[in-house]
Enzyme design. Sequence first.
Site, mmCIF file in Angstrom:
data_model
loop_
_atom_site.group_PDB
_atom_site.id
_atom_site.type_symbol
_atom_site.label_atom_id
_atom_site.label_comp_id
_atom_site.label_asym_id
_atom_site.label_seq_id
_atom_site.Cartn_x
_atom_site.Cartn_y
_atom_site.Cartn_z
ATOM 1 N N ASP A 1 0.843 -1.198 0.000
ATOM 2 C CA ASP A 1 0.000 0.000 0.000
ATOM 3 C C ASP A 1 0.881 1.252 0.000
ATOM 4 O OD1 ASP A 1 -1.982 1.891 0.362
ATOM 5 O OD2 ASP A 1 -2.720 1.071 2.247
ATOM 6 N N GLY B 1 -2.150 -4.693 -1.973
ATOM 7 C CA GLY B 1 -2.194 -3.250 -1.819
ATOM 8 C C GLY B 1 -3.204 -2.775 -0.789
ATOM 9 N N HIS B 2 -3.792 -1.613 -1.070
ATOM 10 C CA HIS B 2 -4.621 -0.875 -0.117
ATOM 11 C C HIS B 2 -5.883 -1.640 0.274
ATOM 12 C CE1 HIS B 2 -5.921 2.795 1.881
ATOM 13 N NE2 HIS B 2 -7.029 2.856 1.155
ATOM 14 N N PHE B 3 -6.641 -2.111 -0.710
ATOM 15 C CA PHE B 3 -7.880 -2.838 -0.447
ATOM 16 C C PHE B 3 -7.574 -4.338 -0.428
ATOM 17 C CE2 PHE B 3 -9.713 1.212 -1.927
ATOM 18 C CZ PHE B 3 -10.598 1.447 -0.886
#
Length: 320
Positions: free
Chosen positions: A270, A296-298
Amino acid sequence: MKRELLRSVTAALLAGTALLPVTMPRGAWAAQSPFAVEMKTMEIDGLTVAYREAGDPSDPTVLLLHGFPTSSHMFRELIPVLAEDYHVIAPDYPGFGASDMPSASEYEYSFANTARTVTRLIDEKGVDDYAVYLMDYGAPVGYRMFAEHPERVTGFVIQNGNAYEEGLREFWDPFRAYWEDPSAENGDALRGFLTLDATMWQFTHGVGDVGAVNPDNFWHVQYLLDRPGNQEVQLEMFLDYGTNLGEYPKWQALFREHQPPTLIVWGQNDYIFPAEGAHPYKQDLTDVEFHLLDTGHFALEEYGDVIAAEMQDFLARIQD
Protein backbone atom coordinates in the site's frame (compact mmCIF):
# COMPACT_ATOMS: atom_id res chain seq x y z
CA MET A 1 5.72 24.63 -5.68
CA LYS A 2 2.99 22.78 -3.82
CA ARG A 3 0.96 22.45 -7.01
CA GLU A 4 3.99 21.04 -8.82
CA LEU A 5 4.50 18.55 -5.99
CA LEU A 6 0.91 17.41 -6.20
CA ARG A 7 1.18 16.99 -9.96
CA SER A 8 4.28 14.87 -9.59
CA VAL A 9 2.79 12.75 -6.79
CA THR A 10 -0.49 12.31 -8.65
CA ALA A 11 1.32 11.39 -11.85
CA ALA A 12 3.27 8.77 -9.96
CA LEU A 13 0.11 7.40 -8.38
CA LEU A 14 -1.84 7.18 -11.58
CA ALA A 15 0.91 5.85 -13.84
CA GLY A 16 -0.31 2.86 -15.83
CA THR A 17 -3.93 2.86 -14.74
CA ALA A 18 -5.44 3.79 -18.10
CA LEU A 19 -4.57 0.44 -19.67
CA LEU A 20 -5.51 -1.80 -16.75
CA PRO A 21 -7.29 -4.93 -17.91
CA VAL A 22 -10.93 -5.07 -16.97
CA THR A 23 -11.34 -8.72 -16.00
CA MET A 24 -13.61 -10.44 -13.57
CA PRO A 25 -12.25 -11.68 -10.23
CA ARG A 26 -10.74 -15.13 -10.01
CA GLY A 27 -12.87 -16.44 -7.18
CA ALA A 28 -16.03 -16.00 -5.17
CA TRP A 29 -14.76 -16.96 -1.76
CA ALA A 30 -18.00 -15.96 -0.05
CA ALA A 31 -20.25 -17.67 -2.59
CA GLN A 32 -22.78 -20.27 -1.46
CA SER A 33 -23.12 -18.76 2.02
CA PRO A 34 -26.64 -19.33 3.36
CA PHE A 35 -26.40 -16.28 5.60
CA ALA A 36 -28.28 -13.45 3.92
CA VAL A 37 -26.98 -9.90 4.17
CA GLU A 38 -29.69 -7.29 4.63
CA MET A 39 -29.35 -3.66 3.63
CA LYS A 40 -31.10 -1.55 6.27
CA THR A 41 -31.44 2.09 7.29
CA MET A 42 -31.79 3.98 10.55
CA GLU A 43 -32.69 7.59 11.26
CA ILE A 44 -29.92 9.22 13.30
CA ASP A 45 -29.95 12.95 14.06
CA GLY A 46 -32.19 13.63 11.09
CA LEU A 47 -30.11 11.58 8.64
CA THR A 48 -30.86 8.25 7.04
CA VAL A 49 -27.84 6.06 7.76
CA ALA A 50 -27.53 2.86 5.73
CA TYR A 51 -25.90 -0.29 7.01
CA ARG A 52 -25.51 -3.95 6.14
CA GLU A 53 -26.41 -6.52 8.75
CA ALA A 54 -26.27 -10.30 8.94
CA GLY A 55 -26.19 -13.06 11.53
CA ASP A 56 -27.94 -13.69 14.81
CA PRO A 57 -28.08 -10.59 17.07
CA SER A 58 -27.64 -12.88 20.09
CA ASP A 59 -24.16 -13.82 18.83
CA PRO A 60 -21.09 -11.62 19.50
CA THR A 61 -21.05 -8.54 17.29
CA VAL A 62 -18.39 -7.69 14.72
CA LEU A 63 -18.44 -4.08 13.51
CA LEU A 64 -16.89 -3.43 10.09
CA LEU A 65 -15.70 0.14 9.42
CA HIS A 66 -14.90 1.02 5.83
CA GLY A 67 -12.30 3.31 4.30
CA PHE A 68 -12.18 5.99 1.63
CA PRO A 69 -13.60 6.18 -1.00
CA THR A 70 -15.76 3.12 -0.54
CA SER A 71 -18.58 2.04 1.81
CA SER A 72 -19.93 -1.12 3.41
CA HIS A 73 -19.75 -2.48 -0.14
CA MET A 74 -16.09 -3.34 0.54
CA PHE A 75 -17.27 -6.00 3.02
CA ARG A 76 -19.88 -7.57 0.72
CA GLU A 77 -18.11 -10.95 0.63
CA LEU A 78 -16.71 -10.95 4.17
CA ILE A 79 -20.05 -10.36 5.91
CA PRO A 80 -21.77 -13.66 4.99
CA VAL A 81 -18.64 -15.62 5.95
CA LEU A 82 -18.60 -14.10 9.44
CA ALA A 83 -22.37 -14.26 9.86
CA GLU A 84 -22.34 -18.01 10.47
CA ASP A 85 -20.98 -17.37 13.97
CA TYR A 86 -21.34 -13.61 14.55
CA HIS A 87 -23.74 -10.71 14.38
CA VAL A 88 -22.21 -8.42 11.75
CA ILE A 89 -22.90 -4.71 11.21
CA ALA A 90 -21.25 -2.61 8.49
CA PRO A 91 -22.44 1.03 8.29
CA ASP A 92 -22.07 3.56 5.48
CA TYR A 93 -20.84 6.84 6.91
CA PRO A 94 -22.86 9.98 6.11
CA GLY A 95 -21.76 11.14 2.67
CA PHE A 96 -20.73 7.61 1.69
CA GLY A 97 -22.52 4.63 0.20
CA ALA A 98 -26.29 4.62 0.56
CA SER A 99 -26.41 6.96 3.58
CA ASP A 100 -27.68 10.52 3.28
CA MET A 101 -25.30 13.11 1.91
CA PRO A 102 -26.23 16.56 3.21
CA SER A 103 -24.19 19.40 1.75
CA ALA A 104 -20.84 20.21 3.29
CA SER A 105 -22.19 23.62 4.27
CA GLU A 106 -25.09 22.08 6.21
CA TYR A 107 -23.40 19.18 8.00
CA GLU A 108 -20.24 18.61 10.05
CA TYR A 109 -18.21 16.11 8.06
CA SER A 110 -15.59 15.03 10.57
CA PHE A 111 -14.18 11.84 12.04
CA ALA A 112 -15.50 12.76 15.47
CA ASN A 113 -19.03 13.22 14.13
CA THR A 114 -18.81 10.01 12.11
CA ALA A 115 -17.74 8.14 15.25
CA ARG A 116 -20.71 9.60 17.13
CA THR A 117 -23.06 8.47 14.35
CA VAL A 118 -21.73 4.91 14.34
CA THR A 119 -21.94 4.79 18.14
CA ARG A 120 -25.57 5.91 17.96
CA LEU A 121 -26.27 3.16 15.43
CA ILE A 122 -24.86 0.34 17.55
CA ASP A 123 -26.51 1.78 20.66
CA GLU A 124 -29.88 1.68 18.90
CA LYS A 125 -29.14 -1.89 17.81
CA GLY A 126 -28.61 -2.84 21.46
CA VAL A 127 -24.95 -3.76 21.00
CA ASP A 128 -23.04 -3.61 24.28
CA ASP A 129 -19.61 -4.78 23.12
CA TYR A 130 -18.03 -5.66 19.82
CA ALA A 131 -14.91 -6.60 17.91
CA VAL A 132 -14.10 -4.11 15.17
CA TYR A 133 -12.45 -4.27 11.74
CA LEU A 134 -10.67 -0.97 11.04
CA MET A 135 -9.52 0.04 7.57
CA ASP A 136 -8.24 3.43 6.32
CA TYR A 137 -10.88 5.98 7.45
CA GLY A 138 -12.36 3.27 9.64
CA ALA A 139 -9.29 3.43 11.90
CA PRO A 140 -9.80 6.99 13.21
CA VAL A 141 -13.54 6.39 13.39
CA GLY A 142 -13.08 3.21 15.42
CA TYR A 143 -10.30 4.57 17.60
CA ARG A 144 -12.41 7.59 18.52
CA MET A 145 -15.17 5.19 19.55
CA PHE A 146 -12.60 3.18 21.52
CA ALA A 147 -11.40 6.34 23.26
CA GLU A 148 -14.94 7.09 24.44
CA HIS A 149 -15.77 3.55 25.57
CA PRO A 150 -12.69 1.29 25.60
CA GLU A 151 -14.51 -1.30 27.68
CA ARG A 152 -16.86 -2.06 24.78
CA VAL A 153 -14.14 -3.20 22.37
CA THR A 154 -13.36 -6.92 22.61
CA GLY A 155 -10.71 -6.87 19.90
CA PHE A 156 -9.28 -5.06 16.88
CA VAL A 157 -8.80 -6.32 13.33
CA ILE A 158 -6.54 -3.70 11.74
CA GLN A 159 -6.11 -3.54 7.98
CA ASN A 160 -4.15 -0.61 6.57
CA GLY A 161 -5.26 1.95 9.11
CA ASN A 162 -2.87 4.17 11.08
CA ALA A 163 -2.62 5.20 14.69
CA TYR A 164 1.05 6.23 14.35
CA GLU A 165 2.78 8.81 12.17
CA GLU A 166 5.18 6.19 10.87
CA GLY A 167 4.23 5.40 7.31
CA LEU A 168 2.60 8.76 6.55
CA ARG A 169 5.08 9.43 3.77
CA GLU A 170 5.21 11.55 0.63
CA PHE A 171 1.69 10.60 -0.46
CA TRP A 172 0.46 12.80 2.38
CA ASP A 173 2.48 15.93 1.48
CA PRO A 174 -0.36 17.69 -0.41
CA PHE A 175 -2.75 16.79 2.39
CA ARG A 176 -0.38 18.23 4.98
CA ALA A 177 -0.27 21.42 2.91
CA TYR A 178 -4.07 21.58 3.11
CA TRP A 179 -4.06 20.97 6.88
CA GLU A 180 -1.57 23.80 7.36
CA ASP A 181 -3.35 26.18 4.97
CA PRO A 182 -6.97 25.17 4.16
CA SER A 183 -7.19 27.55 1.23
CA ALA A 184 -9.37 26.94 -1.81
CA GLU A 185 -6.20 26.52 -3.86
CA ASN A 186 -4.83 23.76 -1.62
CA GLY A 187 -8.23 22.09 -1.52
CA ASP A 188 -8.62 22.21 -5.29
CA ALA A 189 -5.18 20.64 -5.63
CA LEU A 190 -6.59 17.48 -3.99
CA ARG A 191 -9.48 16.99 -6.40
CA GLY A 192 -7.25 14.80 -8.56
CA PHE A 193 -7.61 12.10 -5.92
CA LEU A 194 -11.38 11.99 -6.59
CA THR A 195 -11.15 10.95 -10.25
CA LEU A 196 -11.78 7.56 -11.85
CA ASP A 197 -8.08 7.05 -12.55
CA ALA A 198 -7.25 7.66 -8.89
CA THR A 199 -10.03 5.30 -7.79
CA MET A 200 -8.76 2.56 -10.09
CA TRP A 201 -5.23 3.15 -8.83
CA GLN A 202 -6.30 2.74 -5.19
CA PHE A 203 -7.81 -0.66 -5.93
CA THR A 204 -5.03 -1.98 -8.14
CA HIS A 205 -1.70 -0.49 -7.04
CA GLY A 206 0.45 -3.09 -5.30
CA VAL A 207 -1.89 -5.94 -6.24
CA GLY A 208 -0.26 -9.12 -7.51
CA ASP A 209 -3.23 -10.25 -9.60
CA VAL A 210 -5.31 -7.38 -10.98
CA GLY A 211 -7.83 -9.98 -12.12
CA ALA A 212 -8.66 -10.60 -8.46
CA VAL A 213 -10.05 -7.07 -8.17
CA ASN A 214 -13.68 -6.83 -9.23
CA PRO A 215 -13.97 -3.81 -11.58
CA ASP A 216 -17.46 -3.20 -10.23
CA ASN A 217 -15.61 -1.49 -7.36
CA PHE A 218 -14.48 1.29 -9.69
CA TRP A 219 -17.91 2.12 -11.08
CA HIS A 220 -19.64 1.82 -7.70
CA VAL A 221 -17.17 4.13 -5.98
CA GLN A 222 -16.88 6.65 -8.78
CA TYR A 223 -20.64 7.01 -9.12
CA LEU A 224 -20.74 8.05 -5.47
CA LEU A 225 -17.77 10.43 -5.77
CA ASP A 226 -19.29 12.06 -8.86
CA ARG A 227 -22.58 12.99 -7.17
CA PRO A 228 -23.08 16.78 -7.12
CA GLY A 229 -21.57 18.14 -3.93
CA ASN A 230 -19.66 15.01 -2.96
CA GLN A 231 -16.25 16.45 -3.80
CA GLU A 232 -16.88 19.15 -1.18
CA VAL A 233 -17.81 16.41 1.30
CA GLN A 234 -14.56 14.61 0.59
CA LEU A 235 -12.51 17.80 0.88
CA GLU A 236 -14.01 18.34 4.35
CA MET A 237 -12.95 14.83 5.33
CA PHE A 238 -9.49 15.34 3.79
CA LEU A 239 -9.12 18.47 5.90
CA ASP A 240 -10.37 16.87 9.08
CA TYR A 241 -8.05 13.89 8.70
CA GLY A 242 -5.29 16.13 10.03
CA THR A 243 -7.04 16.21 13.42
CA ASN A 244 -6.46 12.48 13.82
CA LEU A 245 -2.70 12.88 14.14
CA GLY A 246 -3.15 14.89 17.31
CA GLU A 247 -5.19 12.03 18.78
CA TYR A 248 -2.53 9.38 18.12
CA PRO A 249 -0.78 9.71 21.53
CA LYS A 250 -4.12 9.33 23.34
CA TRP A 251 -5.02 6.22 21.36
CA GLN A 252 -1.57 4.73 21.91
CA ALA A 253 -1.88 5.29 25.68
CA LEU A 254 -5.27 3.56 25.63
CA PHE A 255 -3.76 0.61 23.74
CA ARG A 256 -1.17 0.23 26.50
CA GLU A 257 -3.75 0.57 29.25
CA HIS A 258 -6.51 -1.70 27.94
CA GLN A 259 -4.55 -4.15 25.76
CA PRO A 260 -7.34 -5.24 23.39
CA PRO A 261 -6.33 -8.41 21.50
CA THR A 262 -5.42 -7.45 17.96
CA LEU A 263 -5.18 -9.09 14.55
CA ILE A 264 -3.19 -7.12 11.98
CA VAL A 265 -3.74 -8.11 8.33
CA TRP A 266 -1.99 -5.41 6.30
CA GLY A 267 -1.45 -5.02 2.57
CA GLN A 268 2.29 -4.37 2.59
CA ASN A 269 2.40 -2.81 -0.90
CA ASP A 270 0.00 0.00 0.00
CA TYR A 271 1.41 3.38 -1.04
CA ILE A 272 -1.11 5.30 1.10
CA PHE A 273 -0.62 3.37 4.35
CA PRO A 274 2.60 1.38 3.86
CA ALA A 275 3.77 -1.33 6.20
CA GLU A 276 5.75 1.15 8.33
CA GLY A 277 2.41 2.05 9.89
CA ALA A 278 1.68 -1.54 10.89
CA HIS A 279 4.78 -2.32 12.95
CA PRO A 280 4.40 0.33 15.71
CA TYR A 281 1.25 -1.34 17.05
CA LYS A 282 3.52 -4.08 18.39
CA GLN A 283 5.20 -1.52 20.64
CA ASP A 284 2.00 -0.80 22.58
CA LEU A 285 -0.10 -3.97 22.23
CA THR A 286 1.06 -7.28 23.69
CA ASP A 287 -1.52 -9.68 22.20
CA VAL A 288 -0.92 -9.14 18.48
CA GLU A 289 -1.26 -11.53 15.56
CA PHE A 290 0.70 -9.89 12.76
CA HIS A 291 0.40 -10.64 9.04
CA LEU A 292 1.80 -8.64 6.13
CA LEU A 293 0.06 -9.60 2.89
CA ASP A 294 1.57 -9.24 -0.57
CA THR A 295 -1.11 -6.88 -1.84
CA GLY A 296 -2.19 -3.25 -1.82
CA HIS A 297 -4.62 -0.88 -0.12
CA PHE A 298 -7.88 -2.84 -0.45
CA ALA A 299 -6.45 -6.14 0.74
CA LEU A 300 -9.85 -7.86 0.90
CA GLU A 301 -10.07 -7.81 -2.89
CA GLU A 302 -7.08 -10.12 -3.38
CA TYR A 303 -6.72 -11.78 0.04
CA GLY A 304 -10.30 -11.93 1.23
CA ASP A 305 -10.22 -15.66 1.84
CA VAL A 306 -7.01 -15.37 3.85
CA ILE A 307 -8.31 -12.47 5.94
CA ALA A 308 -11.62 -14.22 6.56
CA ALA A 309 -9.86 -17.36 7.79
CA GLU A 310 -7.53 -15.37 10.06
CA MET A 311 -10.50 -13.44 11.44
CA GLN A 312 -12.48 -16.58 12.17
CA ASP A 313 -9.58 -18.08 14.13
CA PHE A 314 -8.90 -14.80 15.95
CA LEU A 315 -12.52 -14.10 16.83
CA ALA A 316 -13.04 -17.63 18.09
CA ARG A 317 -10.01 -17.27 20.34
CA ILE A 318 -10.96 -13.92 21.86
CA GLN A 319 -14.54 -15.06 22.51
CA ASP A 320 -13.35 -18.09 24.54
